[in-house]
Design a protein around this motif. Structure first.
Motif, PDB file in Angstrom:
ATOM      1  N   VAL A 145       0.846  -1.202   0.000  1.00  0.00           N
ATOM      2  CA  VAL A 145       0.000   0.000   0.000  1.00  0.00           C
ATOM      3  C   VAL A 145       0.874   1.242   0.000  1.00  0.00           C
ATOM      4  CG1 VAL A 145      -1.619   1.360   1.391  1.00  0.00           C
ATOM      5  CG2 VAL A 145      -2.022  -1.079   1.058  1.00  0.00           C
ATOM      6  N   ILE A 146       1.926   1.241   0.806  1.00  0.00           N
ATOM      7  CA  ILE A 146       2.843   2.385   0.849  1.00  0.00           C
ATOM      8  C   ILE A 146       3.435   2.650  -0.532  1.00  0.00           C
ATOM      9  CG2 ILE A 146       5.082   3.167   1.774  1.00  0.00           C
ATOM     10  CD1 ILE A 146       4.240   1.708   4.412  1.00  0.00           C
ATOM     11  N   HIS A 147       3.641   1.581  -1.301  1.00  0.00           N
ATOM     12  CA  HIS A 147       4.163   1.711  -2.665  1.00  0.00           C
ATOM     13  C   HIS A 147       3.045   1.911  -3.697  1.00  0.00           C
ATOM     14  CE1 HIS A 147       8.380   0.723  -1.790  1.00  0.00           C
ATOM     15  NE2 HIS A 147       7.871  -0.052  -0.839  1.00  0.00           N
ATOM     16  N   LEU A 148       1.826   2.114  -3.195  1.00  0.00           N
ATOM     17  CA  LEU A 148       0.630   2.320  -4.024  1.00  0.00           C
ATOM     18  C   LEU A 148       0.346   1.132  -4.954  1.00  0.00           C
ATOM     19  CD1 LEU A 148       1.098   6.098  -4.903  1.00  0.00           C
ATOM     20  CD2 LEU A 148      -0.267   5.086  -3.064  1.00  0.00           C
ATOM     21  N   ASP A 149       0.731  -0.056  -4.524  1.00  0.00           N
ATOM     22  CA  ASP A 149       0.474  -1.286  -5.261  1.00  0.00           C
ATOM     23  C   ASP A 149      -0.679  -2.014  -4.567  1.00  0.00           C
ATOM     24  OD1 ASP A 149       0.461  -3.711  -6.576  1.00  0.00           O
ATOM     25  OD2 ASP A 149       2.409  -4.368  -5.810  1.00  0.00           O
ATOM     26  N   PHE A 150      -1.901  -1.594  -4.872  1.00  0.00           N
ATOM     27  CA  PHE A 150      -3.061  -2.149  -4.190  1.00  0.00           C
ATOM     28  C   PHE A 150      -3.354  -3.576  -4.624  1.00  0.00           C
ATOM     29  CE2 PHE A 150      -3.443   2.431  -3.900  1.00  0.00           C
ATOM     30  CZ  PHE A 150      -3.579   2.574  -2.526  1.00  0.00           C
ATOM     31  N   LYS A 151      -3.022  -3.916  -5.853  1.00  0.00           N
ATOM     32  CA  LYS A 151      -3.182  -5.297  -6.316  1.00  0.00           C
ATOM     33  C   LYS A 151      -2.255  -6.210  -5.509  1.00  0.00           C
ATOM     34  CE  LYS A 151      -2.933  -8.208 -10.415  1.00  0.00           C
ATOM     35  NZ  LYS A 151      -2.600  -8.280 -11.836  1.00  0.00           N
ATOM     36  N   GLY A 152      -1.001  -5.776  -5.312  1.00  0.00           N
ATOM     37  CA  GLY A 152      -0.060  -6.546  -4.505  1.00  0.00           C
ATOM     38  C   GLY A 152      -0.522  -6.638  -3.064  1.00  0.00           C
ATOM     39  N   ALA A 153      -1.067  -5.548  -2.545  1.00  0.00           N
ATOM     40  CA  ALA A 153      -1.575  -5.541  -1.173  1.00  0.00           C
ATOM     41  C   ALA A 153      -2.698  -6.557  -1.025  1.00  0.00           C
ATOM     42  CB  ALA A 153      -2.064  -4.152  -0.793  1.00  0.00           C
TER      43      ALA A 153
ATOM     44  N   TYR B 132      -3.145  -9.185  -2.821  1.00  0.00           N
ATOM     45  CA  TYR B 132      -2.565 -10.519  -2.933  1.00  0.00           C
ATOM     46  C   TYR B 132      -2.028 -10.989  -1.579  1.00  0.00           C
ATOM     47  CZ  TYR B 132       0.859 -14.165  -3.784  1.00  0.00           C
ATOM     48  OH  TYR B 132       1.583 -15.328  -3.719  1.00  0.00           O
ATOM     49  N   TYR B 133      -1.308 -10.121  -0.880  1.00  0.00           N
ATOM     50  CA  TYR B 133      -0.710 -10.526   0.378  1.00  0.00           C
ATOM     51  C   TYR B 133      -1.743 -10.722   1.478  1.00  0.00           C
ATOM     52  CZ  TYR B 133       4.027 -10.188  -1.313  1.00  0.00           C
ATOM     53  OH  TYR B 133       5.187 -10.398  -1.998  1.00  0.00           O
ATOM     54  N   HIS B 134      -2.762  -9.873   1.509  1.00  0.00           N
ATOM     55  CA  HIS B 134      -3.874 -10.089   2.441  1.00  0.00           C
ATOM     56  C   HIS B 134      -5.083  -9.303   1.960  1.00  0.00           C
ATOM     57  CE1 HIS B 134      -6.276 -10.948   5.886  1.00  0.00           C
ATOM     58  NE2 HIS B 134      -5.290 -11.641   6.422  1.00  0.00           N
ATOM     59  N   PRO B 135      -6.139 -10.001   1.520  1.00  0.00           N
ATOM     60  CA  PRO B 135      -7.301  -9.312   0.956  1.00  0.00           C
ATOM     61  C   PRO B 135      -8.071  -8.435   1.943  1.00  0.00           C
ATOM     62  CG  PRO B 135      -7.701 -11.674   1.088  1.00  0.00           C
ATOM     63  CD  PRO B 135      -6.272 -11.454   1.460  1.00  0.00           C
ATOM     64  N   LEU B 136      -7.794  -8.565   3.223  1.00  0.00           N
ATOM     65  CA  LEU B 136      -8.480  -7.734   4.219  1.00  0.00           C
ATOM     66  C   LEU B 136      -7.552  -6.676   4.804  1.00  0.00           C
ATOM     67  CD1 LEU B 136     -10.488 -10.526   6.081  1.00  0.00           C
ATOM     68  CD2 LEU B 136     -11.252  -9.049   4.218  1.00  0.00           C
ATOM     69  N   PHE B 137      -6.532  -6.291   4.061  1.00  0.00           N
ATOM     70  CA  PHE B 137      -5.539  -5.330   4.555  1.00  0.00           C
ATOM     71  C   PHE B 137      -6.161  -4.011   4.993  1.00  0.00           C
ATOM     72  CE2 PHE B 137      -5.881  -4.263   0.106  1.00  0.00           C
ATOM     73  CZ  PHE B 137      -5.826  -2.877   0.097  1.00  0.00           C
ATOM     74  N   PHE B 138      -7.276  -3.649   4.423  1.00  0.00           N
ATOM     75  CA  PHE B 138      -7.916  -2.363   4.697  1.00  0.00           C
ATOM     76  C   PHE B 138      -8.727  -2.368   6.002  1.00  0.00           C
ATOM     77  CE2 PHE B 138     -10.610  -5.028   2.131  1.00  0.00           C
ATOM     78  CZ  PHE B 138     -11.825  -4.957   2.783  1.00  0.00           C
ATOM     79  N   LEU B 139      -8.988  -3.537   6.573  1.00  0.00           N
ATOM     80  CA  LEU B 139      -9.843  -3.607   7.759  1.00  0.00           C
ATOM     81  C   LEU B 139      -9.197  -3.139   9.068  1.00  0.00           C
ATOM     82  CD1 LEU B 139     -12.067  -6.795   7.405  1.00  0.00           C
ATOM     83  CD2 LEU B 139     -12.677  -4.402   7.111  1.00  0.00           C
ATOM     84  N   PRO B 140      -7.942  -3.444   9.362  1.00  0.00           N
ATOM     85  CA  PRO B 140      -7.404  -3.008  10.667  1.00  0.00           C
ATOM     86  C   PRO B 140      -7.541  -1.520  10.963  1.00  0.00           C
ATOM     87  CG  PRO B 140      -5.994  -4.689   9.755  1.00  0.00           C
ATOM     88  CD  PRO B 140      -7.003  -4.354   8.689  1.00  0.00           C
ATOM     89  N   PRO B 141      -7.232  -0.601  10.023  1.00  0.00           N
ATOM     90  CA  PRO B 141      -7.428   0.813  10.383  1.00  0.00           C
ATOM     91  C   PRO B 141      -8.899   1.169  10.583  1.00  0.00           C
ATOM     92  CG  PRO B 141      -6.444   0.606   8.181  1.00  0.00           C
ATOM     93  CD  PRO B 141      -6.574  -0.759   8.740  1.00  0.00           C
ATOM     94  N   ILE B 142      -9.777   0.526   9.835  1.00  0.00           N
ATOM     95  CA  ILE B 142     -11.212   0.775  10.003  1.00  0.00           C
ATOM     96  C   ILE B 142     -11.654   0.319  11.391  1.00  0.00           C
ATOM     97  CG2 ILE B 142     -13.520   0.078   9.233  1.00  0.00           C
ATOM     98  CD1 ILE B 142     -12.331  -0.022   6.363  1.00  0.00           C
ATOM     99  N   TYR B 143     -11.191  -0.865  11.790  1.00  0.00           N
ATOM    100  CA  TYR B 143     -11.579  -1.386  13.101  1.00  0.00           C
ATOM    101  C   TYR B 143     -10.900  -0.649  14.244  1.00  0.00           C
ATOM    102  CZ  TYR B 143     -14.830  -4.844  11.543  1.00  0.00           C
ATOM    103  OH  TYR B 143     -15.949  -5.434  11.031  1.00  0.00           O
TER     104      TYR B 143
END
Length: 135
Positions: free
Chosen positions: A52-60, A62-73
């Motif tokens: 994500v820091i590298h703005l590679d959301f596809k790669g993010a 791939y590594y974990h499809p729920l990467f966006f949830l921890p900051p939301i939670y």
């Protein structure tokens, strides 16, 4: 459930963060994988955020499809006093269900890069083997 203030979150989060840092320094990384030889439900999350820091959301993804949830939670947890307890519990249950679903799917379809299942590499297996063999 008792409402925690930010300073209480720091009292909980700081020791956990320090523990993980120490484990990382001594070469353990994930304590669940170290103990069991099986990747944990959060496996790939750090690598996802690096993507994500590298703005590679596809790669993010791939590594974990729920990467966006921890900051939301985290925000949900910090502002839980602003929403009803029922909604809070429902949102937590949804998050847990999503993580369990993704984890089971990833365990059934391990790729060897992000998710690895090798019980014989786990400390528990090695410890039991030593006890059984008497060596």
């Amino acid at each position: 459930m008792k409402n925690l203030k930010i300073n209480e979150l720091i009292k909980i989060g700081l020791p956990v963060t320090l523990l993980y840092a120490i484990l990382r320094v001594v070469g353990i990384g994930c304590p669940i994988k170290f103990l069991t030889g099986i990747s944990c439900a959060g496996c790939g999350m750090t690598r996802a955020w690096i993507r994500v820091i590298h703005l590679d959301f596809k790669g993010a993804f791939y590594y974990h499809p729920l990467f966006f949830l921890p900051p939301i939670y985290l925000l949900l947890f910090l502002f839980r006093d602003k929403i009803s307890k029922k909604i809070f519990v429902i949102l937590i249950a949804i998050g847990v269900a999503l993580f369990i679903t993704v984890y089971v799917f990833r365990l059934v379809n391990p790729d060897g890069i992000v998710i690895d299942i090798n019980i014989k590499n786990g400390f528990i297996y090695k410890f039991i083997k030593i006890i059984i063999s008497g060596k």
